[in-house]
Design a protein around this motif. Sequence first.
Motif, PDB file in Angstrom:
ATOM      1  N   ALA A   1       0.833  -1.205   0.000  1.00 21.76           N
ATOM      2  CA  ALA A   1       0.000   0.000   0.000  1.00 21.76           C
ATOM      3  C   ALA A   1       0.866   1.253   0.000  1.00 21.76           C
ATOM      4  CB  ALA A   1      -0.935  -0.019   1.201  1.00 21.76           C
ATOM      5  N   ALA A   2       1.940   1.237   0.771  1.00 21.35           N
ATOM      6  CA  ALA A   2       2.830   2.398   0.837  1.00 21.35           C
ATOM      7  C   ALA A   2       3.487   2.661  -0.518  1.00 21.35           C
ATOM      8  CB  ALA A   2       3.888   2.176   1.913  1.00 21.35           C
ATOM      9  N   ARG A   3       3.900   1.597  -1.223  1.00 21.49           N
ATOM     10  CA  ARG A   3       4.543   1.759  -2.525  1.00 21.49           C
ATOM     11  C   ARG A   3       3.571   2.263  -3.575  1.00 21.49           C
ATOM     12  NH1 ARG A   3       9.618  -0.209  -3.514  1.00 21.49           N
ATOM     13  NH2 ARG A   3       9.127  -0.100  -5.746  1.00 21.49           N
ATOM     14  N   SER A   4       2.287   2.068  -3.338  1.00 19.99           N
ATOM     15  CA  SER A   4       1.271   2.487  -4.311  1.00 19.99           C
ATOM     16  C   SER A   4       0.603   3.798  -3.910  1.00 19.99           C
ATOM     17  CB  SER A   4       0.215   1.383  -4.461  1.00 19.99           C
ATOM     18  OG  SER A   4       0.795   0.191  -4.939  1.00 19.99           O
ATOM     19  N   GLY A   5       1.282   4.563  -3.089  1.00 15.86           N
ATOM     20  CA  GLY A   5       0.752   5.867  -2.704  1.00 15.86           C
ATOM     21  C   GLY A   5      -0.432   5.791  -1.772  1.00 15.86           C
ATOM     22  N   GLY A   6      -0.543   4.717  -1.032  1.00 13.62           N
ATOM     23  CA  GLY A   6      -1.627   4.599  -0.061  1.00 13.62           C
ATOM     24  C   GLY A   6      -2.863   3.890  -0.574  1.00 13.62           C
ATOM     25  N   ARG A   7      -2.846   3.446  -1.847  1.00 15.30           N
ATOM     26  CA  ARG A   7      -4.009   2.730  -2.372  1.00 15.30           C
ATOM     27  C   ARG A   7      -4.190   1.401  -1.649  1.00 15.30           C
ATOM     28  NH1 ARG A   7      -4.006   0.774  -7.480  1.00 15.30           N
ATOM     29  NH2 ARG A   7      -1.766   1.078  -7.785  1.00 15.30           N
ATOM     30  N   PRO A   8      -5.417   1.007  -1.349  1.00 16.01           N
ATOM     31  CA  PRO A   8      -5.631  -0.292  -0.706  1.00 16.01           C
ATOM     32  C   PRO A   8      -5.280  -1.437  -1.646  1.00 16.01           C
ATOM     33  CG  PRO A   8      -7.738   0.697  -1.309  1.00 16.01           C
ATOM     34  CD  PRO A   8      -6.683   1.743  -1.548  1.00 16.01           C
ATOM     35  N   VAL A   9      -5.098  -2.603  -1.073  1.00 20.06           N
ATOM     36  CA  VAL A   9      -4.542  -3.765  -1.769  1.00 20.06           C
ATOM     37  C   VAL A   9      -5.628  -4.778  -2.101  1.00 20.06           C
ATOM     38  CG1 VAL A   9      -2.995  -5.738  -1.439  1.00 20.06           C
ATOM     39  CG2 VAL A   9      -2.274  -3.444  -0.699  1.00 20.06           C
ATOM     40  N   ASP A  10      -5.527  -5.386  -3.278  1.00 13.67           N
ATOM     41  CA  ASP A  10      -6.375  -6.521  -3.621  1.00 13.67           C
ATOM     42  C   ASP A  10      -5.636  -7.814  -3.271  1.00 13.67           C
ATOM     43  OD1 ASP A  10      -8.850  -5.566  -5.228  1.00 13.67           O
ATOM     44  OD2 ASP A  10      -7.187  -4.432  -6.110  1.00 13.67           O
ATOM     45  N   LEU A  11      -6.320  -8.721  -2.615  1.00  6.98           N
ATOM     46  CA  LEU A  11      -5.777 -10.039  -2.333  1.00  6.98           C
ATOM     47  C   LEU A  11      -6.367 -11.017  -3.353  1.00  6.98           C
ATOM     48  CD1 LEU A  11      -6.151 -10.195   1.562  1.00  6.98           C
ATOM     49  CD2 LEU A  11      -4.167  -9.436   0.243  1.00  6.98           C
ATOM     50  N   VAL A  12      -5.525 -11.606  -4.188  1.00  7.50           N
ATOM     51  CA  VAL A  12      -5.966 -12.590  -5.179  1.00  7.50           C
ATOM     52  C   VAL A  12      -5.482 -13.958  -4.710  1.00  7.50           C
ATOM     53  CG1 VAL A  12      -5.929 -13.308  -7.590  1.00  7.50           C
ATOM     54  CG2 VAL A  12      -5.751 -10.868  -7.011  1.00  7.50           C
ATOM     55  N   ALA A  13      -6.424 -14.856  -4.442  1.00  8.54           N
ATOM     56  CA  ALA A  13      -6.076 -16.170  -3.900  1.00  8.54           C
ATOM     57  C   ALA A  13      -6.756 -17.259  -4.716  1.00  8.54           C
ATOM     58  CB  ALA A  13      -6.491 -16.261  -2.436  1.00  8.54           C
ATOM     59  N   HIS A  14      -6.142 -18.421  -4.723  1.00  6.77           N
ATOM     60  CA  HIS A  14      -6.713 -19.567  -5.423  1.00  6.77           C
ATOM     61  C   HIS A  14      -6.688 -20.782  -4.517  1.00  6.77           C
ATOM     62  CE1 HIS A  14      -6.342 -23.212  -8.083  1.00  6.77           C
ATOM     63  NE2 HIS A  14      -7.422 -22.649  -8.613  1.00  6.77           N
ATOM     64  N   SER A  15      -7.786 -21.546  -4.524  1.00 10.06           N
ATOM     65  CA  SER A  15      -7.873 -22.820  -3.830  1.00 10.06           C
ATOM     66  C   SER A  15      -7.581 -22.655  -2.341  1.00 10.06           C
ATOM     67  CB  SER A  15      -6.938 -23.834  -4.493  1.00 10.06           C
ATOM     68  OG  SER A  15      -7.180 -25.139  -4.036  1.00 10.06           O
ATOM     69  N   MET A  16      -6.637 -23.438  -1.801  1.00 14.94           N
ATOM     70  CA  MET A  16      -6.332 -23.346  -0.382  1.00 14.94           C
ATOM     71  C   MET A  16      -5.838 -21.955   0.012  1.00 14.94           C
ATOM     72  SD  MET A  16      -3.797 -25.836   1.772  1.00 14.94           S
ATOM     73  CE  MET A  16      -3.746 -25.816   3.571  1.00 14.94           C
TER      74      MET A  16
ATOM     75  N   GLN B   1     -11.085  -4.380  11.999  1.00 14.04           N
ATOM     76  CA  GLN B   1     -11.863  -3.795  10.911  1.00 14.04           C
ATOM     77  C   GLN B   1     -11.250  -2.475  10.453  1.00 14.04           C
ATOM     78  OE1 GLN B   1     -14.489  -5.431   9.371  1.00 14.04           O
ATOM     79  NE2 GLN B   1     -14.058  -3.836   7.868  1.00 14.04           N
ATOM     80  N   ARG B   2     -10.710  -1.732  11.383  1.00 16.12           N
ATOM     81  CA  ARG B   2     -10.082  -0.456  11.022  1.00 16.12           C
ATOM     82  C   ARG B   2      -8.901  -0.694  10.077  1.00 16.12           C
ATOM     83  NH1 ARG B   2      -7.617   4.010  15.315  1.00 16.12           N
ATOM     84  NH2 ARG B   2      -6.957   5.549  13.745  1.00 16.12           N
ATOM     85  N   TRP B   3      -8.099  -1.713  10.371  1.00 17.18           N
ATOM     86  CA  TRP B   3      -6.957  -2.026   9.511  1.00 17.18           C
ATOM     87  C   TRP B   3      -7.436  -2.471   8.129  1.00 17.18           C
ATOM     88  CZ3 TRP B   3      -4.935  -5.973   6.641  1.00 17.18           C
ATOM     89  CH2 TRP B   3      -3.578  -5.890   6.304  1.00 17.18           C
ATOM     90  N   LYS B   4      -8.448  -3.323   8.082  1.00 15.75           N
ATOM     91  CA  LYS B   4      -8.960  -3.803   6.789  1.00 15.75           C
ATOM     92  C   LYS B   4      -9.544  -2.664   5.969  1.00 15.75           C
ATOM     93  CE  LYS B   4     -11.150  -7.215   8.958  1.00 15.75           C
ATOM     94  NZ  LYS B   4     -11.893  -8.467   9.289  1.00 15.75           N
ATOM     95  N   ASP B   5     -10.248  -1.745   6.611  1.00 17.43           N
ATOM     96  CA  ASP B   5     -10.796  -0.592   5.892  1.00 17.43           C
ATOM     97  C   ASP B   5      -9.679   0.258   5.285  1.00 17.43           C
ATOM     98  OD1 ASP B   5     -13.332  -1.388   6.623  1.00 17.43           O
ATOM     99  OD2 ASP B   5     -13.503   0.035   8.283  1.00 17.43           O
ATOM    100  N   ARG B   6      -8.556   0.287   5.962  1.00 21.30           N
ATOM    101  CA  ARG B   6      -7.433   1.112   5.505  1.00 21.30           C
ATOM    102  C   ARG B   6      -6.642   0.434   4.383  1.00 21.30           C
ATOM    103  NH1 ARG B   6      -3.772   2.863   3.463  1.00 21.30           N
ATOM    104  NH2 ARG B   6      -2.017   4.140   4.174  1.00 21.30           N
ATOM    105  N   TYR B   7      -6.456  -0.883   4.465  1.00 19.35           N
ATOM    106  CA  TYR B   7      -5.477  -1.530   3.599  1.00 19.35           C
ATOM    107  C   TYR B   7      -6.039  -2.484   2.544  1.00 19.35           C
ATOM    108  CZ  TYR B   7      -1.682   0.253   6.519  1.00 19.35           C
ATOM    109  OH  TYR B   7      -0.797   1.073   7.170  1.00 19.35           O
ATOM    110  N   ILE B   8      -7.276  -2.932   2.670  1.00 20.78           N
ATOM    111  CA  ILE B   8      -7.779  -3.963   1.761  1.00 20.78           C
ATOM    112  C   ILE B   8      -8.903  -3.408   0.884  1.00 20.78           C
ATOM    113  CG2 ILE B   8      -8.795  -6.257   1.557  1.00 20.78           C
ATOM    114  CD1 ILE B   8      -5.963  -6.270   2.676  1.00 20.78           C
ATOM    115  N   HIS B   9      -8.730  -3.540  -0.420  1.00 17.83           N
ATOM    116  CA  HIS B   9      -9.767  -3.131  -1.363  1.00 17.83           C
ATOM    117  C   HIS B   9     -10.752  -4.262  -1.610  1.00 17.83           C
ATOM    118  CE1 HIS B   9     -11.188  -2.734  -5.680  1.00 17.83           C
ATOM    119  NE2 HIS B   9     -11.664  -1.634  -5.137  1.00 17.83           N
TER     120      HIS B   9
END
Length: 332
Positions: free
Chosen positions: A90-105, A119-127
């Motif tokens: 997030a810091a490298r992207s200028g503060g934009r929240p992050v997408d988590l892409v996962a497959h299977s397990m 929840q506060r952390w997720k609101d800040r960092y996860i898109h």
Amino acid sequence: MHWDNETQAFEDRKGVQIRSPDFGSVRAMDYLNPSLPMRPFTKYFHDLIAELSRRGYRDGEDMFGAGYDWRKLPSPEWLAATRRLVEAAAARSGGRPVDLVAHSMGCLHAYSFLMGQTQRWKDRYIHNLIAVSPPWSGSVEAVLSILTGNSLGLPVDPHWARQLAVTFPGTYYLLPNPRFGWNSSQVLVKTPSKAYTANDYRELFADAGIEHAAPMSVRAQAAWDSMNLHGASGNQPLSLDYPGVPVSCIYSRGVTTAETLSYASGRFDGPPSIALGDGDGTVNLQSLEYACRAWQEAGHPVDISIFDSLNHFQTIMSPVVFKKIGATLCPD
């Protein structure tokens, strides 16, 4: 892995340390085994990484990998390292929240990670959590791996694969879960004299003579329970707590998938006949859709995309899935 009488669990042998190479980079997940003999059979995120690279994403700049030891349950070390990686991304992207892409397990690891954050952390960092082929409530293929062995399409002997699978805590993490998604009337395994459901693992593994399997299945269930499962009392199935971030569920149906294993002998000494149902060839449809539909019906921001006739691994290699993932990522 071997059984440790002190911890009452399967552990790496003393002096052995296994870790994902290049944590933070996607280099460790393009192929599961990049060595030349196995490379053609183990392509994994390679095509998705190539597609994202064509769209301008760069490894270590705005595309990162949180590789994990898939033999095991999510470890505290991996969870802490993934949190640091998300914050750094997030810091490298200028503060934009992050997408988590996962497959299977990986979807289960991502879910475990999210359930450990405020929840506060997720609101800040996860898109968004993009869950591709998620085995939310397990797979009958995991039962097959323990009882008989499952090569998963690789050029290896299923009996050899079984010797490994029975020592992996992750295998038990993927068993059909009796607490949700699988009711007590669904028979997973049959012999001429008995029928076993997801509530009968202790008896099943004892009858099959698989040492330590019963306590490992209990440990795996406890790991799920620690993530705040809740639901109605009595025999009503429990539900997975919503992870607190928008979720995009992507999975396939229309591929025959193991549903019930029938053994000619109570000694489980031969390959079973397999009754087939719907799914993606590895994960049963009821597991793929279980949490996604429950969260959506509860009014949470959940998008569900269902494709037809892609098998479990094709979903993470298909251009039509890439298009959906690309449309879901956080915009610049």
